[in-house]
Design a protein around this motif. Structure first.
Motif, PDB file in Angstrom:
ATOM      1  N   PHE A   6      49.592  69.136  80.174  1.00 32.78           N
ATOM      2  CA  PHE A   6      49.639  70.571  79.904  1.00 32.78           C
ATOM      3  C   PHE A   6      49.781  70.839  78.410  1.00 32.78           C
ATOM      4  O   PHE A   6      49.073  71.679  77.849  1.00 32.78           O
ATOM      5  N   SER A   7      50.687  70.119  77.745  1.00 35.89           N
ATOM      6  CA  SER A   7      50.882  70.302  76.300  1.00 35.89           C
ATOM      7  C   SER A   7      49.611  69.974  75.528  1.00 35.89           C
ATOM      8  O   SER A   7      49.244  70.693  74.589  1.00 35.89           O
ATOM      9  N   ILE A   8      48.944  68.909  75.928  1.00 39.55           N
ATOM     10  CA  ILE A   8      47.706  68.519  75.254  1.00 39.55           C
ATOM     11  C   ILE A   8      46.639  69.595  75.457  1.00 39.55           C
ATOM     12  O   ILE A   8      45.971  70.006  74.499  1.00 39.55           O
ATOM     13  N   GLN A  33      46.580  68.501  64.385  1.00 34.63           N
ATOM     14  CA  GLN A  33      47.564  69.079  63.470  1.00 34.63           C
ATOM     15  C   GLN A  33      48.992  68.982  64.003  1.00 34.63           C
ATOM     16  O   GLN A  33      49.941  69.281  63.276  1.00 34.63           O
ATOM     17  N   SER A  34      49.132  68.548  65.242  1.00 31.11           N
ATOM     18  CA  SER A  34      50.456  68.375  65.829  1.00 31.11           C
ATOM     19  C   SER A  34      50.798  66.889  65.855  1.00 31.11           C
ATOM     20  O   SER A  34      50.235  66.136  66.649  1.00 31.11           O
ATOM     21  N   PRO A  35      51.717  66.450  64.983  1.00 28.93           N
ATOM     22  CA  PRO A  35      52.068  65.030  64.989  1.00 28.93           C
ATOM     23  C   PRO A  35      52.519  64.530  66.365  1.00 28.93           C
ATOM     24  O   PRO A  35      52.167  63.430  66.782  1.00 28.93           O
ATOM     25  N   LYS A  36      53.275  65.354  67.085  1.00 28.66           N
ATOM     26  CA  LYS A  36      53.764  64.956  68.410  1.00 28.66           C
ATOM     27  C   LYS A  36      52.594  64.782  69.378  1.00 28.66           C
ATOM     28  O   LYS A  36      52.532  63.792  70.120  1.00 28.66           O
ATOM     29  N   ALA A  37      51.659  65.712  69.385  1.00 29.62           N
ATOM     30  CA  ALA A  37      50.519  65.635  70.311  1.00 29.62           C
ATOM     31  C   ALA A  37      49.602  64.472  69.963  1.00 29.62           C
ATOM     32  O   ALA A  37      49.150  63.744  70.857  1.00 29.62           O
ATOM     33  N   LEU A  38      49.324  64.286  68.682  1.00 27.28           N
ATOM     34  CA  LEU A  38      48.470  63.161  68.285  1.00 27.28           C
ATOM     35  C   LEU A  38      49.128  61.837  68.662  1.00 27.28           C
ATOM     36  O   LEU A  38      48.464  60.934  69.170  1.00 27.28           O
ATOM     37  N   ARG A  39      50.428  61.732  68.455  1.00 28.45           N
ATOM     38  CA  ARG A  39      51.142  60.515  68.849  1.00 28.45           C
ATOM     39  C   ARG A  39      51.079  60.325  70.363  1.00 28.45           C
ATOM     40  O   ARG A  39      50.898  59.213  70.859  1.00 28.45           O
ATOM     41  N   ALA A 149      34.115  53.614  78.338  1.00 27.96           N
ATOM     42  CA  ALA A 149      33.926  54.784  77.481  1.00 27.96           C
ATOM     43  C   ALA A 149      35.138  55.681  77.676  1.00 27.96           C
ATOM     44  O   ALA A 149      35.425  56.096  78.804  1.00 27.96           O
ATOM     45  N   ALA A 150      35.859  55.957  76.597  1.00 22.67           N
ATOM     46  CA  ALA A 150      37.099  56.720  76.687  1.00 22.67           C
ATOM     47  C   ALA A 150      37.051  57.934  75.770  1.00 22.67           C
ATOM     48  O   ALA A 150      36.422  57.908  74.716  1.00 22.67           O
ATOM     49  N   ALA A 151      37.738  58.988  76.208  1.00 21.33           N
ATOM     50  CA  ALA A 151      37.807  60.217  75.421  1.00 21.33           C
ATOM     51  C   ALA A 151      39.083  60.973  75.771  1.00 21.33           C
ATOM     52  O   ALA A 151      39.732  60.687  76.786  1.00 21.33           O
ATOM     53  N   VAL A 152      39.400  61.934  74.955  1.00 16.62           N
ATOM     54  CA  VAL A 152      40.532  62.803  75.250  1.00 16.62           C
ATOM     55  C   VAL A 152      40.144  63.752  76.380  1.00 16.62           C
ATOM     56  O   VAL A 152      40.911  63.973  77.309  1.00 16.62           O
TER      57      VAL A 152
END
Length: 182
Positions: A6-8, A33-39, A149-152
């Protein structure tokens, strides 16, 4: 860190009518731009692949370079760049493909892979599958194979994941959007 879909999803911005009328573009810039989300994204992908048996990470131009670089570093694997035509300086292999918007060309350095290599392909999203399919064809032309093959993001209604699976290429995404989701 526990993955929170949900956050992503809330950090993936829908841009209506970009790059053409009727298209909802899925912009991952706020996620980056969100360090937490990218991590969270990076950690989730690292956890999935940390014990996997592939030799290279293949990052697709351009947003795949961001995530692919992180994975290559964290998993200690060589990074192969699949670029838009005319961007690589040495001998290249070229593959044409169709996108939602028209025809395009993908290139890779001809000496990037050898027979027996196995590649994890990574990008920000799977839509029609055109870019991933072109990259997979280039991998195969060098005698290597695609591990996955991987993606967000997956846009399943556009059929890219199904096309890849029909080619014998497994797919993995962290989240999915319907074409009209806002």
């Amino acid at each position: 860190m526990i993955f929170d879909e949900f956050s992503i999803k809330t950090l993936i911005r829908p841009v209506v009518d970009f790059p053409s009328a009727g298209v909802i573009f899925r912009d991952i810039t706020p996620l980056l731009q969100s360090p937490k989300a990218l991590r969270m994204v990076a950690d989730s992908l690292v956890q999935r692949y940390v014990e996997s048996d592939f030799s290279h990470i293949g990052a697709l131009d351009a947003r795949g370079f961001i995530i692919g670089s992180i994975l290559a570093y964290e998993l200690n694997r060589p990074l192969i760049l699949f670029r838009k035509q005319g961007k690589l300086p040495a001998d290249v292999l070229t593959e044409s493909y169709r996108t939602e918007y028209g025809e395009a060309f993908l290139e890779v350095h001809a000496d990037s892979l050898c027979e027996g290599d196995s590649v994890l392909l990574i990008d920000d999203l799977i839509a029609t599958g055109g870019t991933f399919i072109a990259a997979a064809q280039l991998v195969r032309r060098m005698g290597a194979q695609v591990y996955e093959a991987a993606a967000v993001i997956d846009l399943p209604e556009l059929g890219g994941s199904c096309k890849l699976q029909d080619m014998g290429i497994p797919t993995f995404t962290l989240t999915a959007f319907g074409l009209n989701d806002r």
